[in-house]
Design a protein around this motif. Structure first.
Motif, PDB file in Angstrom:
ATOM      1  N   TRP A   1     -69.289 -76.660 -18.570  1.00  0.00           N
ATOM      2  CA  TRP A   1     -70.419 -76.570 -19.155  1.00  0.00           C
ATOM      3  C   TRP A   1     -70.238 -74.559 -19.819  1.00  0.00           C
ATOM      4  O   TRP A   1     -70.077 -74.100 -18.638  1.00  0.00           O
ATOM      5  N   THR A   2     -70.158 -73.907 -20.734  1.00  0.00           N
ATOM      6  CA  THR A   2     -70.423 -73.078 -21.342  1.00  0.00           C
ATOM      7  C   THR A   2     -72.583 -72.759 -21.761  1.00  0.00           C
ATOM      8  O   THR A   2     -72.786 -73.723 -22.404  1.00  0.00           O
ATOM      9  N   THR A   3     -72.754 -71.801 -22.016  1.00  0.00           N
ATOM     10  CA  THR A   3     -73.287 -70.758 -22.505  1.00  0.00           C
ATOM     11  C   THR A   3     -73.604 -71.129 -23.549  1.00  0.00           C
ATOM     12  O   THR A   3     -72.022 -71.007 -23.897  1.00  0.00           O
ATOM     13  N   PRO A   4     -74.081 -71.886 -24.820  1.00  0.00           N
ATOM     14  CA  PRO A   4     -73.259 -71.137 -26.298  1.00  0.00           C
ATOM     15  C   PRO A   4     -73.071 -69.776 -26.601  1.00  0.00           C
ATOM     16  O   PRO A   4     -72.178 -70.165 -28.166  1.00  0.00           O
ATOM     17  N   ASP A   5     -73.347 -68.886 -26.151  1.00  0.00           N
ATOM     18  CA  ASP A   5     -73.164 -67.664 -26.384  1.00  0.00           C
ATOM     19  C   ASP A   5     -71.143 -67.179 -25.525  1.00  0.00           C
ATOM     20  O   ASP A   5     -70.041 -66.286 -25.979  1.00  0.00           O
ATOM     21  N   GLY A   6     -71.149 -68.557 -24.436  1.00  0.00           N
ATOM     22  CA  GLY A   6     -70.038 -67.965 -23.758  1.00  0.00           C
ATOM     23  C   GLY A   6     -69.679 -66.807 -23.021  1.00  0.00           C
ATOM     24  O   GLY A   6     -68.616 -66.915 -22.521  1.00  0.00           O
ATOM     25  N   SER A   7     -71.072 -66.669 -22.125  1.00  0.00           N
ATOM     26  CA  SER A   7     -70.843 -65.950 -21.445  1.00  0.00           C
ATOM     27  C   SER A   7     -71.375 -66.230 -19.634  1.00  0.00           C
ATOM     28  O   SER A   7     -71.107 -65.454 -19.102  1.00  0.00           O
ATOM     29  N   ALA A   8     -71.067 -67.782 -19.585  1.00  0.00           N
ATOM     30  CA  ALA A   8     -71.519 -67.951 -18.487  1.00  0.00           C
ATOM     31  C   ALA A   8     -70.603 -69.287 -18.675  1.00  0.00           C
ATOM     32  O   ALA A   8     -70.723 -70.030 -19.297  1.00  0.00           O
ATOM     33  N   LEU A   9     -70.159 -69.816 -17.804  1.00  0.00           N
ATOM     34  CA  LEU A   9     -69.505 -71.172 -17.015  1.00  0.00           C
ATOM     35  C   LEU A   9     -70.036 -71.619 -16.147  1.00  0.00           C
ATOM     36  O   LEU A   9     -70.501 -71.106 -15.046  1.00  0.00           O
TER      37      LEU A   9
ATOM     38  N   ALA B   1     -69.234 -75.038  -9.037  1.00  0.00           N
ATOM     39  CA  ALA B   1     -69.109 -73.063  -9.447  1.00  0.00           C
ATOM     40  C   ALA B   1     -69.242 -72.621 -10.307  1.00  0.00           C
ATOM     41  O   ALA B   1     -69.912 -73.342 -11.672  1.00  0.00           O
ATOM     42  N   ILE B   2     -69.935 -71.576 -10.126  1.00  0.00           N
ATOM     43  CA  ILE B   2     -70.483 -70.640 -11.784  1.00  0.00           C
ATOM     44  C   ILE B   2     -69.720 -69.736 -12.265  1.00  0.00           C
ATOM     45  O   ILE B   2     -69.377 -68.733 -10.942  1.00  0.00           O
ATOM     46  N   GLU B   3     -69.236 -69.100 -12.806  1.00  0.00           N
ATOM     47  CA  GLU B   3     -68.754 -67.530 -13.387  1.00  0.00           C
ATOM     48  C   GLU B   3     -70.205 -66.887 -14.640  1.00  0.00           C
ATOM     49  O   GLU B   3     -70.650 -67.457 -15.647  1.00  0.00           O
ATOM     50  N   VAL B   4     -70.584 -65.909 -14.196  1.00  0.00           N
ATOM     51  CA  VAL B   4     -71.189 -65.346 -15.458  1.00  0.00           C
ATOM     52  C   VAL B   4     -70.421 -63.918 -16.117  1.00  0.00           C
ATOM     53  O   VAL B   4     -69.648 -63.382 -14.719  1.00  0.00           O
ATOM     54  N   ASN B   5     -69.717 -63.496 -16.786  1.00  0.00           N
ATOM     55  CA  ASN B   5     -69.161 -62.003 -17.412  1.00  0.00           C
ATOM     56  C   ASN B   5     -69.774 -61.231 -16.579  1.00  0.00           C
ATOM     57  O   ASN B   5     -71.533 -60.908 -17.084  1.00  0.00           O
ATOM     58  N   PRO B   6     -69.280 -60.465 -16.621  1.00  0.00           N
ATOM     59  CA  PRO B   6     -69.705 -58.839 -16.266  1.00  0.00           C
ATOM     60  C   PRO B   6     -70.907 -58.139 -17.445  1.00  0.00           C
ATOM     61  O   PRO B   6     -71.994 -57.850 -16.663  1.00  0.00           O
ATOM     62  N   ALA B   7     -70.539 -58.477 -18.410  1.00  0.00           N
ATOM     63  CA  ALA B   7     -71.477 -58.161 -19.701  1.00  0.00           C
ATOM     64  C   ALA B   7     -72.810 -58.684 -19.617  1.00  0.00           C
ATOM     65  O   ALA B   7     -73.809 -58.075 -19.727  1.00  0.00           O
TER      66      ALA B   7
ATOM     67  N   ARG C   1     -74.328 -60.573 -16.977  1.00  0.00           N
ATOM     68  CA  ARG C   1     -74.363 -60.432 -15.204  1.00  0.00           C
ATOM     69  C   ARG C   1     -76.073 -59.318 -15.059  1.00  0.00           C
ATOM     70  O   ARG C   1     -76.691 -58.586 -15.800  1.00  0.00           O
ATOM     71  N   GLY C   2     -76.636 -59.320 -14.354  1.00  0.00           N
ATOM     72  CA  GLY C   2     -78.092 -59.303 -13.496  1.00  0.00           C
ATOM     73  C   GLY C   2     -79.468 -59.635 -14.803  1.00  0.00           C
ATOM     74  O   GLY C   2     -80.571 -59.082 -14.482  1.00  0.00           O
ATOM     75  N   ARG C   3     -79.027 -60.782 -15.239  1.00  0.00           N
ATOM     76  CA  ARG C   3     -79.982 -61.456 -15.853  1.00  0.00           C
ATOM     77  C   ARG C   3     -81.060 -62.829 -15.645  1.00  0.00           C
ATOM     78  O   ARG C   3     -81.754 -63.459 -16.481  1.00  0.00           O
ATOM     79  N   GLY C   4     -80.120 -62.973 -14.328  1.00  0.00           N
ATOM     80  CA  GLY C   4     -80.777 -64.583 -13.776  1.00  0.00           C
ATOM     81  C   GLY C   4     -79.968 -65.454 -14.634  1.00  0.00           C
ATOM     82  O   GLY C   4     -80.538 -66.697 -13.503  1.00  0.00           O
ATOM     83  N   LEU C   5     -79.077 -65.028 -14.913  1.00  0.00           N
ATOM     84  CA  LEU C   5     -78.174 -66.677 -15.374  1.00  0.00           C
ATOM     85  C   LEU C   5     -77.726 -67.047 -14.417  1.00  0.00           C
ATOM     86  O   LEU C   5     -77.172 -68.380 -14.839  1.00  0.00           O
ATOM     87  N   GLY C   6     -76.867 -66.849 -13.762  1.00  0.00           N
ATOM     88  CA  GLY C   6     -76.064 -66.701 -12.167  1.00  0.00           C
ATOM     89  C   GLY C   6     -77.036 -68.130 -11.344  1.00  0.00           C
ATOM     90  O   GLY C   6     -76.444 -69.527 -11.432  1.00  0.00           O
TER      91      GLY C   6
END
Length: 185
Positions: A102-110, A124-130, A132-137
């Motif tokens: 699954w991705t976030t609607p903007d594709g910034s995380a998986l 497993a999770i992955e957050v694009n570098p741009a 990060r730091g907003r609690g998405l992980g």
């Protein structure tokens, strides 16, 4: 104990216990860890000896975490991802079956789920570098149990040096329960 399906060997352990799943003589394992049977199986010396014995390099020593109970619904919007070539999904398919992403609607995380070691559900999770730091992980780690097709324990393996990922899982309520090394990864 024989190696798990899809991997030449696995060493997993927790407080005062270990399992060495590899096609090696149990007496050889006992002799290798006799000096410290509690700590040695996940130590560098034993892992290197096992690698030499089976001819396959060990992967990373990961912390093994288990998820808290599933929330009623994910706290972050997620869209089912089409099968693709995202490196995290490709890697998951090498080590897991029933892989879903699954991705976030903007594709910034998986978020990726699949059946791994011993058929357990793994995340497993992955957050694009741009992003990060907003609690998405943390939001993805918290949402993961709700994405399982049926109620079941959910596991994650996190390299302790990946501090951001470890913090995200811990902040989402995941509990450390052991450590493991998968060979041939």
């Amino acid at each position: 104990m024989p190696a798990p399906l899809g991997a030449p060997a696995l060493v997993v352990g927790g407080t005062a216990w270990h399992v060495v799943a590899a096609d090696v003589d149990p007496a050889w394992v006992t002799a290798q860890v006799a000096h410290d049977p509690v700590a040695a199986p996940l130590g560098a010396r034993f892992l290197a000896a096992l690698a030499d014995r089976i001819g396959v390099e060990p992967g990373v020593l990961d912390a093994v975490l288990v998820a808290p109970p599933a929330p009623l619904r994910p706290g972050v919007p997620l869209l089912l991802a089409e099968p693709g070539e995202h490196p995290r999904v490709v890697r998951a398919r090498r080590h897991r079956t029933d892989v879903r992403a699954w991705t976030t609607p903007d594709g910034s995380a998986l978020l990726v789920l699949g059946r791994g070691v011993a058929g357990r559900w793994e995340a497993a999770i992955e957050v694009n570098p741009a992003a990060r730091g907003r609690g998405l992980g943390t939001a993805l780690a918290a949402a993961a149990p709700a994405m399982l097709p049926e109620p079941a324990p959910l596991w994650a393996q996190v390299a302790p040096a990946n501090v951001a990922s470890l913090r995200a899982f811990l902040a989402a309520g995941w509990r450390p329960v052991g450590a493991e090394v998968l060979f041939g990864s």
